[in-house]
Design a protein around this motif. Structure first.
Motif, PDB file in Angstrom:
ATOM      1  N   LEU A   1      57.474  42.761  45.492  1.00  0.00           N
ATOM      2  CA  LEU A   1      57.127  42.967  47.166  1.00  0.00           C
ATOM      3  C   LEU A   1      56.528  41.542  47.730  1.00  0.00           C
ATOM      4  O   LEU A   1      56.911  41.420  48.840  1.00  0.00           O
TER       5      LEU A   1
ATOM      6  N   PHE B   1      50.077  53.462  45.442  1.00  0.00           N
ATOM      7  CA  PHE B   1      49.483  52.485  46.546  1.00  0.00           C
ATOM      8  C   PHE B   1      48.138  52.905  46.946  1.00  0.00           C
ATOM      9  O   PHE B   1      47.912  54.389  46.706  1.00  0.00           O
TER      10      PHE B   1
ATOM     11  N   ALA C   1      50.814  56.470  50.326  1.00  0.00           N
ATOM     12  CA  ALA C   1      52.164  56.009  50.995  1.00  0.00           C
ATOM     13  C   ALA C   1      53.267  57.163  50.748  1.00  0.00           C
ATOM     14  O   ALA C   1      54.464  56.823  50.283  1.00  0.00           O
TER      15      ALA C   1
ATOM     16  N   TYR D   1      56.009  59.794  51.785  1.00  0.00           N
ATOM     17  CA  TYR D   1      56.696  60.050  53.035  1.00  0.00           C
ATOM     18  C   TYR D   1      56.456  61.280  53.780  1.00  0.00           C
ATOM     19  O   TYR D   1      56.499  62.389  53.205  1.00  0.00           O
ATOM     20  N   PRO D   2      55.830  61.159  54.820  1.00  0.00           N
ATOM     21  CA  PRO D   2      55.070  62.276  55.417  1.00  0.00           C
ATOM     22  C   PRO D   2      56.181  63.201  56.060  1.00  0.00           C
ATOM     23  O   PRO D   2      56.025  64.520  56.076  1.00  0.00           O
TER      24      PRO D   2
ATOM     25  N   PRO E   1      53.139  66.546  53.020  1.00  0.00           N
ATOM     26  CA  PRO E   1      51.889  65.543  52.526  1.00  0.00           C
ATOM     27  C   PRO E   1      50.537  65.681  53.528  1.00  0.00           C
ATOM     28  O   PRO E   1      49.417  66.012  52.761  1.00  0.00           O
TER      29      PRO E   1
ATOM     30  N   PRO F   1      52.984  52.563  58.594  1.00  0.00           N
ATOM     31  CA  PRO F   1      52.229  51.854  57.475  1.00  0.00           C
ATOM     32  C   PRO F   1      53.502  51.201  56.613  1.00  0.00           C
ATOM     33  O   PRO F   1      54.446  51.627  56.462  1.00  0.00           O
TER      34      PRO F   1
ATOM     35  N   SER G   1      53.344  50.257  53.612  1.00  0.00           N
ATOM     36  CA  SER G   1      53.222  50.643  52.310  1.00  0.00           C
ATOM     37  C   SER G   1      54.361  51.701  51.968  1.00  0.00           C
ATOM     38  O   SER G   1      54.789  51.811  51.287  1.00  0.00           O
ATOM     39  N   ILE G   2      54.562  52.300  53.114  1.00  0.00           N
ATOM     40  CA  ILE G   2      55.600  53.560  53.146  1.00  0.00           C
ATOM     41  C   ILE G   2      57.059  52.784  52.923  1.00  0.00           C
ATOM     42  O   ILE G   2      57.866  53.172  52.070  1.00  0.00           O
TER      43      ILE G   2
ATOM     44  N   GLU H   1      57.482  49.944  51.464  1.00  0.00           N
ATOM     45  CA  GLU H   1      57.217  49.194  50.298  1.00  0.00           C
ATOM     46  C   GLU H   1      57.533  50.539  49.111  1.00  0.00           C
ATOM     47  O   GLU H   1      58.329  50.101  48.349  1.00  0.00           O
ATOM     48  N   ALA H   2      56.881  51.427  49.454  1.00  0.00           N
ATOM     49  CA  ALA H   2      57.091  52.600  48.602  1.00  0.00           C
ATOM     50  C   ALA H   2      58.514  52.831  48.255  1.00  0.00           C
ATOM     51  O   ALA H   2      59.029  53.030  47.291  1.00  0.00           O
TER      52      ALA H   2
ATOM     53  N   GLY I   1      50.095  60.970  57.306  1.00  0.00           N
ATOM     54  CA  GLY I   1      50.613  61.254  55.853  1.00  0.00           C
ATOM     55  C   GLY I   1      49.200  62.019  55.047  1.00  0.00           C
ATOM     56  O   GLY I   1      49.110  61.588  53.712  1.00  0.00           O
TER      57      GLY I   1
END
Lengths: 393, 321
Positions: A57, A86, A90, A92-93, A138, B211, B213-214, B216-217, B321
């Motif tokens: 990253l 994370f 993180a 996915y909602p 989530p 975010p 991080s999402i 990046e995830a 989330g």
């Protein structure tokens, strides 16, 4: 299964020639196949940046990151076959737990049919005991459940590397301990090389095969947890690892008939040569005592430094108590077993064994004398055996 | 002392008032709030109510003084005239005459269906333009730092505060230079440009909260940037995108001045089209009202269906989330 090497890696944010910020400074870390590495350090020490460089990253400014001796610096994150958990999970909602878990597998070029993916998702869900939650989003999950889904999303792909970025920081204390154990078990079970970032030394000590202590982007020490605890490379590591904090005092080392004599404010004591692993030259030192190494005078053995402490505060923690008080050489923090008769204002006589004393060079702060590892067995039982200590007297 | 002060809770009751601490007071407060709500409700909805009742009145009753609050003579005359006019102007007269043996003949010559189709075309086009450009711009404004970013954002905001008519003259010159008079394309461009700044602000709010991080995830989950965009960002942005689209759509749907000045009546959209029903002293208000109702219904129904996304999108409740 991957042998991870971080070789001379430096990361500078901003312009390296002008006012760039050095986040990671010439870092060397080697992690064997299946090993669990913990990157430990205070906020802003570069541990997360290191993890992100391993994951792809971030790109190192210089140095090499190698997976099984192949340089992966310019391989993109999506092609490195790593999985990451994370801090904020993180997830996915907009996807259900099932979709969250299967997402990576579906993206992968692995020839798996939807049924195969589903089967694997259910396998992992059963392993993590989240199979009833598969159709939830989530937002409907508790913190611990989200954490499990995040873990599941990582293990489902059987990646080369697990990367954990403070995965337990958003959980409450009790859950943190449970999940810590689970992560440890899970990692030993699947045997995948892991790197784990935390600022919590207790977490690091319990979970790690190998700890890398970082400060200001530079590696302070790389070693097994007991090495980091008993033979901290320098004063920083000694103060960072262990709770409550180590007591540190300025002192002077002088030659003595057998070994050395250490002078502190108000007290002095001798360290016989058989307590020293190497020669300690005379001069200024920082003397360190771990709060756990103190014992009430006479309770354990007769030798060692003994001094009186005027108790300011007693913090009971179940079967033990943390005592803060004023000793002859300054503030003293000690962890003791028998505290029920004591209260603030009382005087307490404390002792510490010579082999438990830490000495650091006053100038370089490097370790001069650590805690004896051979005595680990007896050391470990000290805190638990305080009751039996009392019986022995 | 204790006998003189029989209520041991008196100490706690010093600040009590009748209005806020008694049951009767609570009823008074609730009634007052309810009445106020009713007044606001009536104030907001009376014009709509008046449109509806007018549509069902006869011309004679509309001109009656004092006006009636509810139609005495329930009449569908207005609707009949609108439909007949549409059939006639749309060129379906012979079709209906052959099929039903019914001859439409209307003094008015306006086709409602074509007005709606024109408006849909313009509004959807404007919405699409505003969405594509606004979202792309907001993504960059949110995720990248560059010189003049704040100035750019301020200009976008300022452009929202200008009345559209203030730029009529330069707009005219531009349209004439491009030779786009009397096209729907020019309205699509103008409405798209008028609403894009709003979309930029709305979507920037969304991307600011998105975010990292999402994303990046998803990279760690082996997504290319296109896949990340399509499978992760777009679904998460759905509500905000819908809200942006509706905003642009409604502005284009309701805009009168540009449509009136840039089009001739063969290509009118809904607002200028409705205006042509108003014909000085001859205006048949029941026809105007009936046409307004017929035209509003599809939009109303569509909005009712997606309004929850609209509200969620505007309040930024999209990411949880």
């Amino acid at each position: 299964m991957t042998h991870l090497t971080v070789d001379g890696v430096t990361k500078i944010f901003g312009d390296p020639d002008k006012d760039g910020v050095v986040a990671v400074d010439d870092l060397d870390i080697d992690v064997e196949d299946g090993e669990f590495l913990v990157l430990l350090g205070p906020s802003g020490c570069g541990k997360t940046t290191t993890l992100r460089m391993i994951g792809g990253l971030e790109t190192p400014t210089s140095g090499e990151i190698r997976f099984d001796d192949v340089v992966v610096n310019d391989i993109k994150a999506r092609n490195r076959d790593v999985a990451m958990v994370f801090q904020d999970f993180a997830l996915y909602p907009h996807m259900t737990v099932r979709e969250n878990l299967g997402f990576g597998l579906k993206r992968e070029d692995n020839g798996m049919s939807t049924a195969d993916v589903n089967e694997r998702v259910e396998e992992v869900a059963t392993m993590l005991e989240i199979e009833q939650l598969l159709n939830n989003k989530p937002a409907q999950l508790s913190g611990g459940q989200k954490q499990r889904v995040a873990l599941g999303r990582a293990i489902i792909r059987e990646p080369r590397l697990f990367l954990f970025d403070e995965p337990l920081a958003n959980l409450d204390a009790k859950l943190r301990k449970t999940m810590r154990t689970e992560i440890d078990e899970l990692q030993s079970e699947v045997g995948i090389t892991s790197a784990y970032v935390t600022h919590n030394q207790e977490e690091a000590m319990t979970i790690a095969d190998k700890i890398a202590v970082l400060n200001d982007g530079a590696l302070q020490q790389l070693g097994r947890p007991e090495e980091v605890f008993n033979e901290p490379a320098n004063l920083f590591v000694a103060q960072f690892v262990g709770s409550p904090d180590m007591n540190i005092y300025d002192g002077v080392v002088e030659e003595a008939a057998d070994g050395v004599r250490v002078e502190l404010d108000g007290v002095s004591f001798e360290l016989p040569s058989d307590a020293l692993d190497s020669e300690v030259p005379p001069g200024g030192v920082n003397v360190g005592f771990r709060p756990q190494d103190f014992y009430q005078t006479g309770k354990r053995r007769a030798d060692g430094l003994t001094f009186d402490v005027d108790i300011r505060v007693i913090e009971p923690v179940g079967t033990k108590a943390i005592v803060h008080g004023d000793g002859p050489m300054g503030d003293v923090t000690a962890e003791i077993g028998e505290f029920h008769g004591l209260s603030a204002g009382d005087t307490l006589s404390l002792s510490i064994a010579p082999e438990h004393v830490y000495l650091f060079d006053a100038e370089t702060e490097a370790l001069r004398k650590g805690r004896r590892i051979e005595n680990r067995a007896s050391v470990q039982s000290q805190s638990q055996s305080s009751e039996s200590d009392g019986v022995e007297i | 002392m204790a006998a003189q002060d029989p209520d041991p809770t008196a100490e706690f009751r010093r600040n009590e008032s009748w209005l806020f601490d008694t049951t009767a007071g609570a009823y008074v407060r609730k009634t007052a709030v309810a009445l106020l709500t009713l007044v606001v409700f009536a104030f907001v909805l009376f014009p709509l109510y008046w449109m509806v009742v007018t549509a069902f009145k006869t011309t004679a009753e509309i001109q009656q003084i004092p006006p009636t609050v509810f139609p005495n003579d329930f009449s569908l005359e207005g609707f009949r005239l609108v439909v007949e006019s549409s059939i006639q102007a749309g060129g379906y007269t012979s079709l209906f005459a052959n099929l039903f043996g019914w001859q439409a003949s209307s003094a008015i010559d306006i086709d409602i269906l074509s007005l709606v189709l024109n408006s849909l075309k313009v509004a959807i086009g404007a919405g699409a333009i505003a969405l594509v450009f606004g979202t792309a711009a907001s993504y960059v404004l949110s995720r990248r730092d560059f010189a003049g970013k704040n100035a750019l954002m301020s200009i976008f905001l300022a452009s929202l505060m200008f009345p559209g008519t203030a730029i009529m003259v330069p707009e005219w010159e531009l349209v004439s230079a491009l030779g786009l008079f009397n096209t729907h394309l020019v309205l699509i461009f103008i409405y798209g440009a008028m609403t894009a700044p709003f979309v930029v602000w709305l979507m920037k709010g969304f991307f600011d909260d998105f975010p990292d991080s999402i994303i990046e995830a998803s990279r760690i989950d082996q997504c290319s940037s296109i896949e990340t965009f399509w499978y992760v960002i777009v679904p998460m942005a759905r509500n905000s995108l819908i809200a942006s689209f509706i905003f642009a759509f409604l502005l284009a749907w309701n805009e009168l001045v540009f449509a009136l000045t840039l089009l001739d009546n063969s290509r009118y959209t809904v607002p200028p089209g409705l205006l042509t029903f108003v014909q000085g002293f001859n205006t048949q208000w029941n026809v105007v009202a009936a046409a307004s109702i017929i035209i509003s219904l599809p939009v109303l129904l569509g909005l009712a269906y997606i309004q929850r996304y609209f509200v969620q999108g505007l309040t930024g409740g999209a990411i949880k989330g």
